[in-house]
Design a protein around this motif. Structure first.
Motif, PDB file in Angstrom:
ATOM      1  N   ARG A  38       0.826  -1.205   0.000  1.00  0.00           N
ATOM      2  CA  ARG A  38       0.000   0.000   0.000  1.00  0.00           C
ATOM      3  C   ARG A  38       0.853   1.244   0.000  1.00  0.00           C
ATOM      4  O   ARG A  38       1.875   1.306   0.670  1.00  0.00           O
ATOM      5  CB  ARG A  38      -0.847   0.028   1.254  1.00  0.00           C
ATOM      6  CG  ARG A  38      -2.150  -0.379   0.914  1.00  0.00           C
ATOM      7  CD  ARG A  38      -3.381  -0.159   1.532  1.00  0.00           C
ATOM      8  NE  ARG A  38      -4.217  -1.335   1.342  1.00  0.00           N
ATOM      9  CZ  ARG A  38      -5.071  -1.457   0.381  1.00  0.00           C
ATOM     10  NH1 ARG A  38      -5.230  -0.521  -0.504  1.00  0.00           N
ATOM     11  NH2 ARG A  38      -5.790  -2.534   0.272  1.00  0.00           N
ATOM     12  N   GLY A  49      -3.024   5.093  -0.037  1.00  0.00           N
ATOM     13  CA  GLY A  49      -4.014   4.035   0.112  1.00  0.00           C
ATOM     14  C   GLY A  49      -4.136   3.120  -1.085  1.00  0.00           C
ATOM     15  O   GLY A  49      -4.784   2.085  -0.996  1.00  0.00           O
ATOM     16  N   LEU A  61      -3.243   0.236  -3.692  1.00  0.00           N
ATOM     17  CA  LEU A  61      -2.504  -1.020  -3.650  1.00  0.00           C
ATOM     18  C   LEU A  61      -1.730  -1.135  -4.952  1.00  0.00           C
ATOM     19  O   LEU A  61      -2.325  -1.114  -6.033  1.00  0.00           O
ATOM     20  CB  LEU A  61      -3.463  -2.200  -3.482  1.00  0.00           C
ATOM     21  CG  LEU A  61      -2.857  -3.537  -3.113  1.00  0.00           C
ATOM     22  CD1 LEU A  61      -2.252  -3.481  -1.722  1.00  0.00           C
ATOM     23  CD2 LEU A  61      -3.903  -4.629  -3.171  1.00  0.00           C
ATOM     24  N   SER A 107      -7.585   3.197  -4.073  1.00  0.00           N
ATOM     25  CA  SER A 107      -8.064   3.335  -2.707  1.00  0.00           C
ATOM     26  C   SER A 107      -9.529   3.767  -2.696  1.00  0.00           C
ATOM     27  O   SER A 107     -10.002   4.464  -3.613  1.00  0.00           O
ATOM     28  CB  SER A 107      -7.224   4.355  -1.940  1.00  0.00           C
ATOM     29  OG  SER A 107      -7.428   5.633  -2.469  1.00  0.00           O
TER      30      SER A 107
END
Length: 102
Positions: free
Chosen positions: A28, A73, A75, A99
């Motif tokens: 992340r 946030g 990935l 995110s």
């Protein structure tokens, strides 16, 4: 006619993968405040040697990104590359999941 004139030229070798064994991790984005750099937190689950309980270990990597398209946030997948700076030797290869910010 000689034998050399009738032979066909050898086919060109197929291009190999750019890097044969390149480490890839998924984590992340924790920070995107630097220019062309994001900080990616990669978590892994390991078993405690004495208790046998599964615990979470995390490591932060600085990863190179040419454009600032990744937000906190997200990935992302990062791949190992040549050292770009003192702390940067990873690059972001793809966005796995955006995110869900409200």
């Amino acid at each position: 006619m000689n034998a050399a004139a009738t032979q066909q030229p050898a086919p060109a070798p197929e291009p190999k993968a750019r890097v044969a064994n390149q480490r890839k991790l998924v984590g992340r984005v924790v920070s995107n405040k630097m220019q062309k750099t994001v900080v990616v937190k990669v978590e892994r689950r390991v078993t405690h040697p004495a208790f046998g309980k599964i615990i979470t270990r995390s490591t932060k990597y600085h990863a190179h990104v040419a454009s600032g398209e990744f937000g906190e946030g997200d990935l992302v997948e990062i791949a190992e590359c040549r050292p770009i700076s003192r702390t940067k030797s990873w690059t972001v290869t793809r966005l796995v999941e955006k995110s869900k910010t409200v």
